[in-house]
Design an enzyme around this catalytic site. Structure first.
Site, short mmCIF file in Angstrom:
data_model
loop_
_atom_site.label_atom_id
_atom_site.label_comp_id
_atom_site.label_asym_id
_atom_site.label_seq_id
_atom_site.Cartn_x
_atom_site.Cartn_y
_atom_site.Cartn_z
N ARG A 63 0.82 -1.22 0.00
CA ARG A 63 0.00 0.00 0.00
C ARG A 63 0.85 1.26 0.00
O ARG A 63 0.41 2.30 -0.50
CB ARG A 63 -0.99 -0.02 1.16
CG ARG A 63 -2.08 -1.08 0.97
CD ARG A 63 -3.06 -1.13 2.12
NE ARG A 63 -2.42 -1.37 3.40
CZ ARG A 63 -2.23 -2.56 3.95
NH1 ARG A 63 -2.64 -3.64 3.32
NH2 ARG A 63 -1.65 -2.69 5.12
N GLU A 100 2.79 -6.59 13.81
CA GLU A 100 1.84 -6.96 14.84
C GLU A 100 1.24 -8.34 14.60
O GLU A 100 0.60 -8.91 15.47
CB GLU A 100 0.74 -5.90 14.99
CG GLU A 100 -0.05 -5.61 13.75
CD GLU A 100 0.58 -4.54 12.85
OE1 GLU A 100 -0.20 -3.75 12.29
OE2 GLU A 100 1.80 -4.48 12.67
#
Length: 182
Positions: A63, A100
């Site tokens: 992205r 994460e």
């Protein structure tokens, strides 16, 4: 800034429990589906960096490519692609990083930068900072320096922007979200 933080936040869709339970994913797709919003986001970055003292723009897979390529084009700067493992040909430099969600590798072509180059690095979001920290390590291994790390979104509770700043890397984002903010 061309438009306010509230306007940006209304165009970022929260997706609960993606990619795993308990996570609120910040989907930037609506920003790219609105030509006006995309122009405002791009113009905000362009306005900030039009007179910047850097030689290259780097964009993170995937992205980060979306906004990084627009900014590189508009500022007439070379674009360096940092890719996930196995996506680039040629001689590569690799750096492990944690996200994460797990662990991965970031790669860049070894001849992308030279000593003395200065790089503005882009991603869509700063969470734990793993991807941007890995990119910073790779940039430094090539003898270049980091001008700034930029993203559309910061998730400050995850500590990534603080880790970058602790490494001496200034950061800039257009907006921030608390982890549980809808």
């Amino acid at each position: 800034m061309i438009f306010d933080e509230f306007s940006i936040k209304t165009l970022i869709r929260p997706v609960a429990d993606f990619p795993k339970p308990g996570v609120i994913f910040r989907d930037i797709t609506p920003l790219f589906q609105s030509p006006r919003a995309l122009r405002m986001v791009a113009d905000s970055f362009i306005q900030r960096y039009v007179e910047g003292e850097f030689s290259h723009i780097a964009a993170m897979d995937a992205r980060g490519f979306l906004i990084g390529s627009i900014i590189a084009y508009e500022l007439n700067k070379p674009l360096i692609l940092f890719r996930k493992h196995g996506k680039l040909p040629g001689e590569l430099l690799r750096e492990a990083y944690k996200t994460e969600y797990g662990e991965s590798f970031l790669e860049v072509q070894a001849d992308s930068l030279c000593e003395g180059d200065s790089v503005l690095i882009f991603d869509d979001l700063i969470a734990t900072g793993g991807t941007l920290l890995a990119a910073a390590q790779l940039v430094r291994r090539m003898g270049a320096k980091i001008h700034e790390a930029a993203a559309i979104i910061d998730l400050p509770e995850l500590g990534g922007s603080q880790k970058l700043q602790d490494m001496g890397i200034p950061t800039f984002t257009l907006t921030a979200f608390a982890l549980n903010e809808r």
